[in-house]
Design a protein around this motif. Structure first.
Motif, short mmCIF file in Angstrom:
data_model
loop_
_atom_site.label_atom_id
_atom_site.label_comp_id
_atom_site.label_asym_id
_atom_site.label_seq_id
_atom_site.Cartn_x
_atom_site.Cartn_y
_atom_site.Cartn_z
N HIS A 1 -12.95 26.93 -76.68
CA HIS A 1 -14.12 26.71 -77.54
C HIS A 1 -14.90 28.02 -77.76
O HIS A 1 -16.11 28.00 -77.97
N TYR B 1 -20.58 23.80 -83.27
CA TYR B 1 -19.15 23.97 -82.99
C TYR B 1 -18.34 22.82 -83.59
O TYR B 1 -17.26 23.03 -84.16
N HIS C 1 -15.45 23.40 -86.12
CA HIS C 1 -14.13 22.92 -85.71
C HIS C 1 -13.50 22.04 -86.79
O HIS C 1 -12.33 22.20 -87.14
#
Length: 230
Positions: free
Chosen positions: A144, A160, A164
């Motif tokens: 990550h 994120y 993503h």
């Protein structure tokens, strides 16, 4: 689970605490009635979620939220009696994850909390999945980790999750409603302000000029896409 409530109205603190107790019997609820004390509590206790009132007696909730984001990516839900679009957008721009207006039902509060906690759990992918690279951006899905020009970029869990999903669909225009549903949940499909603010925050962190974007590209009136890796 550990919760910090920053609110100067003891009745609201009691009501919010009861909501958490009913849903999560083992929850630990901590509270502060001023912003500075709340910041110290967050640093000391590292909670799983923060419920933050805007109208505090020392510094307002906007400033508290800004300072939280200097040292923590803990999910923050802002709590206020105001129902103005400006306040909502300002809170999101400063790093809040969601916003709820008083008076509220325990059902509404718990729904917001569960949605935020779900988003705070980063997508789990196979370790062997190859990193995504396009231009100056590199995303390591296994760890990550996000880097721009070799420098690590700190993202909140929601930021994120949005990046993503765009990366997993790089080169494809994802409609606004699809992004909102996939990242925030079905209750948010009409909340375009959330998406707009988070796209702005991502572009700023990724050093992607919004006037000449090379990474996150807008399709006016349709959605967004992340540039496809070569």
């Amino acid at each position: 689970m550990k919760v910090v409530i920053i609110e100067d109205d003891p009745e609201i603190v009691e009501a919010v605490s009861l909501c958490f107790d009913l849903r999560w019997p083992d929850v630990e609820v901590l509270s502060a009635n001023e912003g500075i004390a709340g910041l110290s509590l967050i640093e000391k206790e590292s909670p799983d979620i923060v419920i933050l009132d805007i109208g505090l007696p020392d510094i307002d909730g906007f400033e508290v939220c800004r300072r939280i984001r200097l040292f923590s990516d803990v999910p923050v839900i802002m709590l206020t009696v105001k129902d103005q679009e400006f306040d909502k957008v300002k809170g999101l721009e400063l790093g809040a994850d969601d916003y709820i207006t008083k008076p509220f039902s325990h059902v509404e509060l718990l729904a917001r909390v569960k949605a935020v906690l779900r988003r705070s759990t980063m997508p789990q992918l196979e370790d062997e999945e190859q990193p995504f690279t396009v231009g100056k951006l590199r995303i390591d899905f296994a760890s990550h980790e996000v880097r721009v020009d070799g420098e690590e970029v700190k993202l909140t869990p929601t930021e994120y999750s949005l990046l993503h999903f765009l990366a997993r669909n790089a080169g494809r225009v994802i409609p606004h409603r699809v992004l909102l549903e996939k990242v925030w949940g079905s209750d948010y499909v009409d909340s375009t302000d959330y998406l707009k603010v988070y796209i702005q925050r991502l572009r700023a962190k990724l050093k992607d000029d919004p006037h000449d974007s090379k990474l996150i590209i807008s399709e006016r009136g349709v959605g967004y896409k992340l540039a496809k890796q070569a």
